[in-house]
Write a protein that holds these residues in place. Structure first.
Motif, PDB file in Angstrom:
ATOM      1  N   ARG A 225      13.211 -38.990 -78.077  1.00  0.00           N
ATOM      2  CA  ARG A 225      14.089 -39.778 -76.867  1.00  0.00           C
ATOM      3  C   ARG A 225      15.613 -40.135 -77.315  1.00  0.00           C
ATOM      4  N   GLN A 226      15.762 -40.521 -78.522  1.00  0.00           N
ATOM      5  CA  GLN A 226      17.156 -41.014 -78.974  1.00  0.00           C
ATOM      6  C   GLN A 226      17.926 -39.990 -78.922  1.00  0.00           C
ATOM      7  N   ALA A 227      17.412 -38.429 -79.110  1.00  0.00           N
ATOM      8  CA  ALA A 227      18.427 -37.368 -79.173  1.00  0.00           C
ATOM      9  C   ALA A 227      18.893 -37.159 -77.653  1.00  0.00           C
ATOM     10  N   LEU A 228      17.852 -37.421 -76.799  1.00  0.00           N
ATOM     11  CA  LEU A 228      18.266 -37.307 -75.285  1.00  0.00           C
ATOM     12  C   LEU A 228      19.321 -38.300 -74.746  1.00  0.00           C
ATOM     13  N   VAL A 229      19.156 -39.362 -75.453  1.00  0.00           N
ATOM     14  CA  VAL A 229      20.028 -40.385 -75.232  1.00  0.00           C
ATOM     15  C   VAL A 229      21.380 -40.014 -75.609  1.00  0.00           C
ATOM     16  N   LEU A 230      21.506 -39.505 -76.797  1.00  0.00           N
ATOM     17  CA  LEU A 230      22.750 -39.220 -77.321  1.00  0.00           C
ATOM     18  C   LEU A 230      23.408 -37.976 -76.570  1.00  0.00           C
ATOM     19  N   GLU A 231      22.776 -37.302 -76.159  1.00  0.00           N
ATOM     20  CA  GLU A 231      23.198 -36.107 -75.451  1.00  0.00           C
ATOM     21  C   GLU A 231      23.623 -36.229 -74.075  1.00  0.00           C
ATOM     22  N   TYR A 232      22.745 -37.133 -73.147  1.00  0.00           N
ATOM     23  CA  TYR A 232      23.042 -37.447 -71.753  1.00  0.00           C
ATOM     24  C   TYR A 232      23.755 -38.891 -71.573  1.00  0.00           C
ATOM     25  N   GLY A 233      23.563 -39.667 -72.677  1.00  0.00           N
ATOM     26  CA  GLY A 233      24.230 -41.126 -72.451  1.00  0.00           C
ATOM     27  C   GLY A 233      23.322 -41.909 -71.705  1.00  0.00           C
ATOM     28  N   VAL A 234      22.117 -41.550 -71.355  1.00  0.00           N
ATOM     29  CA  VAL A 234      21.234 -42.534 -70.406  1.00  0.00           C
ATOM     30  C   VAL A 234      19.666 -42.219 -70.871  1.00  0.00           C
ATOM     31  N   LEU A 235      18.886 -43.390 -70.788  1.00  0.00           N
ATOM     32  CA  LEU A 235      17.472 -43.105 -70.884  1.00  0.00           C
ATOM     33  C   LEU A 235      16.764 -42.053 -70.157  1.00  0.00           C
ATOM     34  N   PRO A 236      16.030 -41.182 -70.635  1.00  0.00           N
ATOM     35  CA  PRO A 236      15.603 -39.864 -70.097  1.00  0.00           C
ATOM     36  C   PRO A 236      14.290 -40.454 -69.259  1.00  0.00           C
ATOM     37  N   GLU A 237      14.260 -39.661 -68.088  1.00  0.00           N
ATOM     38  CA  GLU A 237      12.896 -39.889 -67.111  1.00  0.00           C
ATOM     39  C   GLU A 237      11.790 -39.723 -68.122  1.00  0.00           C
ATOM     40  N   ALA A 238      10.439 -40.281 -67.986  1.00  0.00           N
ATOM     41  CA  ALA A 238       9.370 -39.787 -68.744  1.00  0.00           C
ATOM     42  C   ALA A 238       9.037 -38.290 -68.497  1.00  0.00           C
ATOM     43  N   SER A 239       9.259 -37.716 -67.567  1.00  0.00           N
ATOM     44  CA  SER A 239       9.019 -36.414 -67.496  1.00  0.00           C
ATOM     45  C   SER A 239       9.813 -35.328 -68.245  1.00  0.00           C
ATOM     46  N   GLN A 240      11.195 -35.745 -68.322  1.00  0.00           N
ATOM     47  CA  GLN A 240      11.685 -35.128 -69.151  1.00  0.00           C
ATOM     48  C   GLN A 240      11.633 -35.427 -70.650  1.00  0.00           C
ATOM     49  N   TRP A 241      11.480 -36.398 -71.101  1.00  0.00           N
ATOM     50  CA  TRP A 241      10.968 -36.604 -72.407  1.00  0.00           C
ATOM     51  C   TRP A 241       9.843 -36.051 -72.913  1.00  0.00           C
ATOM     52  N   ARG A 242       8.731 -36.048 -72.113  1.00  0.00           N
ATOM     53  CA  ARG A 242       7.524 -35.343 -72.269  1.00  0.00           C
ATOM     54  C   ARG A 242       7.947 -33.741 -72.513  1.00  0.00           C
ATOM     55  N   GLU A 243       8.493 -33.481 -71.665  1.00  0.00           N
ATOM     56  CA  GLU A 243       8.992 -31.811 -71.704  1.00  0.00           C
ATOM     57  C   GLU A 243       9.737 -31.730 -72.816  1.00  0.00           C
ATOM     58  N   THR A 244      10.464 -32.420 -73.177  1.00  0.00           N
ATOM     59  CA  THR A 244      11.504 -31.852 -74.279  1.00  0.00           C
ATOM     60  C   THR A 244      10.662 -32.300 -75.423  1.00  0.00           C
ATOM     61  N   ALA A 245       9.869 -32.964 -75.746  1.00  0.00           N
ATOM     62  CA  ALA A 245       8.914 -33.207 -76.918  1.00  0.00           C
ATOM     63  C   ALA A 245       8.069 -32.216 -77.134  1.00  0.00           C
ATOM     64  N   GLU A 246       7.387 -31.644 -75.884  1.00  0.00           N
ATOM     65  CA  GLU A 246       6.488 -30.422 -75.935  1.00  0.00           C
ATOM     66  C   GLU A 246       7.401 -28.988 -76.557  1.00  0.00           C
ATOM     67  N   ARG A 247       8.604 -29.010 -76.063  1.00  0.00           N
ATOM     68  CA  ARG A 247       9.268 -27.790 -76.463  1.00  0.00           C
ATOM     69  C   ARG A 247       9.630 -27.723 -77.998  1.00  0.00           C
ATOM     70  N   VAL A 248       9.854 -29.148 -78.407  1.00  0.00           N
ATOM     71  CA  VAL A 248      10.268 -29.211 -79.813  1.00  0.00           C
ATOM     72  C   VAL A 248       9.078 -28.916 -80.489  1.00  0.00           C
ATOM     73  N   LEU A 249       7.909 -29.334 -80.353  1.00  0.00           N
ATOM     74  CA  LEU A 249       6.500 -29.000 -80.960  1.00  0.00           C
ATOM     75  C   LEU A 249       6.356 -27.624 -80.997  1.00  0.00           C
ATOM     76  N   VAL A 250       6.431 -26.919 -79.781  1.00  0.00           N
ATOM     77  CA  VAL A 250       6.226 -25.559 -79.712  1.00  0.00           C
ATOM     78  C   VAL A 250       6.957 -24.671 -80.573  1.00  0.00           C
ATOM     79  N   SER A 251       8.425 -24.997 -80.606  1.00  0.00           N
ATOM     80  CA  SER A 251       9.497 -24.264 -81.404  1.00  0.00           C
ATOM     81  C   SER A 251       9.299 -24.610 -82.757  1.00  0.00           C
ATOM     82  N   ARG A 252       8.781 -25.956 -83.272  1.00  0.00           N
ATOM     83  CA  ARG A 252       8.409 -26.105 -84.821  1.00  0.00           C
ATOM     84  C   ARG A 252       7.217 -25.095 -85.207  1.00  0.00           C
ATOM     85  N   THR A 253       6.138 -25.095 -84.319  1.00  0.00           N
ATOM     86  CA  THR A 253       5.260 -24.285 -84.719  1.00  0.00           C
ATOM     87  C   THR A 253       5.719 -22.771 -84.695  1.00  0.00           C
TER      88      THR A 253
END
Length: 405
Positions: A225-253
């Protein structure tokens, strides 16, 4: 009976409100108030460490004779008058009610803080002590050692443990820790942390200082979430936060598979499910934080590292009280606590909500029970009371203070 020797030191500074109250009441011969204060606070018996290690859990009486008084006396000290933990000398905790129940008939005097500017020799009167102990006054939760560090980097490191210490009714800036008494401190470390010796204490302090005890999953979702705040300057919506977290996990795997050429040894679907559930929990806790005044409307929790740093501040002193460490080791750990905390957070307010969220994720399970409500009370105390380190210890430390330490 009376206060002995106080006039010898007109410039004497009472270490805490307890000693100040006892001095004023004794000097004015207001003995009902004196005994009320004494009944409402902890009393400590000086003991031999070797003896307590041999017979843990017991408090063998060690009467002495004072040339100013006829007969045997028994010494007790209030918390502000305890000597630093050194050598074979330790203290065990009790109170006036317990003392009245087991008072030895051969002892004629209760010596309160003997050998100090606020000593008082009181005739043995267990019946009177029991009366005062029935309804003793309640001590304030926020306790400050007025003669201890209250400014600078060392105070900052101690203040990082204030939420836990104030919740427990302990002095927030007591460096020479002996709050529960020697035997009790050892037992609490064993029960809650599995720490039974020096090596385990050192390892636990180090892990807490490095933020290795909090769940990596908690910190992961907050960093996304902090990375999203730094990139967009605002708190992300829950859906964006969840989708981003999932993409990061998939990418790391995928990176793990590319590097090893083998399927991962963890369950990616389970990890994704855990992270999605965690994000929901964090959002619900933050909503409650805002409703209860812990968090401003437009802010969020940056990190839960405060849960480890705050406990490291306490652990550094608990180990000193249990004699697993030395004073200089405790001081160095406290300075590191402050340094680590300032690298992650920008204010006491940010640190506080990180600590509370970590505590709730650890213990509360969204029940919003005592694990949470106690912190709301402590947050209010530390936000408003004049002696609070949040109001007296600046979050940012000046370069001069940091180099002089």
């Amino acid at each position: 009976m009376g206060i002995q020797g106080a006039a010898e030191s007109a410039s004497w500074q009472a270490p805490t409100a307890v000693e100040q109250g006892l001095y004023e009441a004794g000097s004015g011969e207001n003995w009902p108030v004196f005994f009320d204060i004494l009944a409402g606070t902890d009393l400590y018996f000086p003991m031999s460490r070797e003896l307590m290690d041999a017979v843990p859990g017991s408090i063998p009486f060690r009467p002495f004779r004072d040339p100013k008084f006829d007969g045997l006396a028994l010494a007790v000290f209030t918390r502000g008058m305890l000597e630093p933990p050194v050598g074979d000398h330790v203290f065990e905790r009790s109170d006036l009610r317990s003392l009245a129940r087991v008072w030895p008939k051969s002892v004629r005097w209760l010596a309160v803080n003997p050998g100090t500017p606020v000593e008082a020799f009181l005739p043995a009167d267990p019946k009177r002590w029991k009366r005062h102990a029935k309804n003793p006054p309640t001590e304030p939760q926020l306790k400050t050692l007025w003669t201890g560090d209250r400014h600078g980097p060392l105070a900052h490191g101690m203040a990082c443990g204030a939420m836990l210490l104030v919740n427990n009714g302990s002095i927030w800036n007591h460096l020479g820790w002996q709050w529960g008494g020697y035997t009790e401190e050892k037992e609490l470390l064993r029960k809650w942390w599995g720490v039974t010796g020096r090596a385990e204490w050192l390892e636990t302090v180090e892990r807490l200082l490095n933020g290795e005890v909090v769940s990596p999953a908690w910190e992961f979702v907050l960093r996304v979430r902090q990375a999203l705040v730094l990139e967009y300057g605002v708190l992300p919506e829950a859906s964006q936060w969840r989708e981003t977290a999932e993409r990061v996990l998939v990418s790391r795997t995928a990176e793990v598979v590319d590097q090893t050429g083998r399927p991962p040894e963890f369950d990616l679907d389970a990890d994704i499910e855990l992270v999605q559930e965690l994000i929901g929990r964090v959002l619900r806790y933050e909503a409650r934080f805002r409703a209860d005044g812990l968090l401003d409307g437009g802010r969020c929790v940056r990190s839960v590292m405060a849960w480890d740093f705050g406990r490291a501040s306490c652990m550094a002193r608990w180990g000193l009280g249990a004699r697993y460490g030395e004073r200089d080791e405790t001081e160095r750990a406290l300075l590191r606590v402050g340094d680590a905390s300032r690298q992650v957070y920008r204010s006491w307010a940010e640190f506080a909500v990180g600590f509370v969220l970590g505590r709730c994720l650890h213990f509360d399970s969204e029940e919003f029970g005592d694990w949470y409500t106690d912190m709301v009370t402590v947050h209010q105390i530390l936000s408003t009371e004049p002696d609070s380190p949040w109001l007296s210890v600046p979050w940012e430390q000046s370069p001069a203070d940091l180099t002089e330490r």
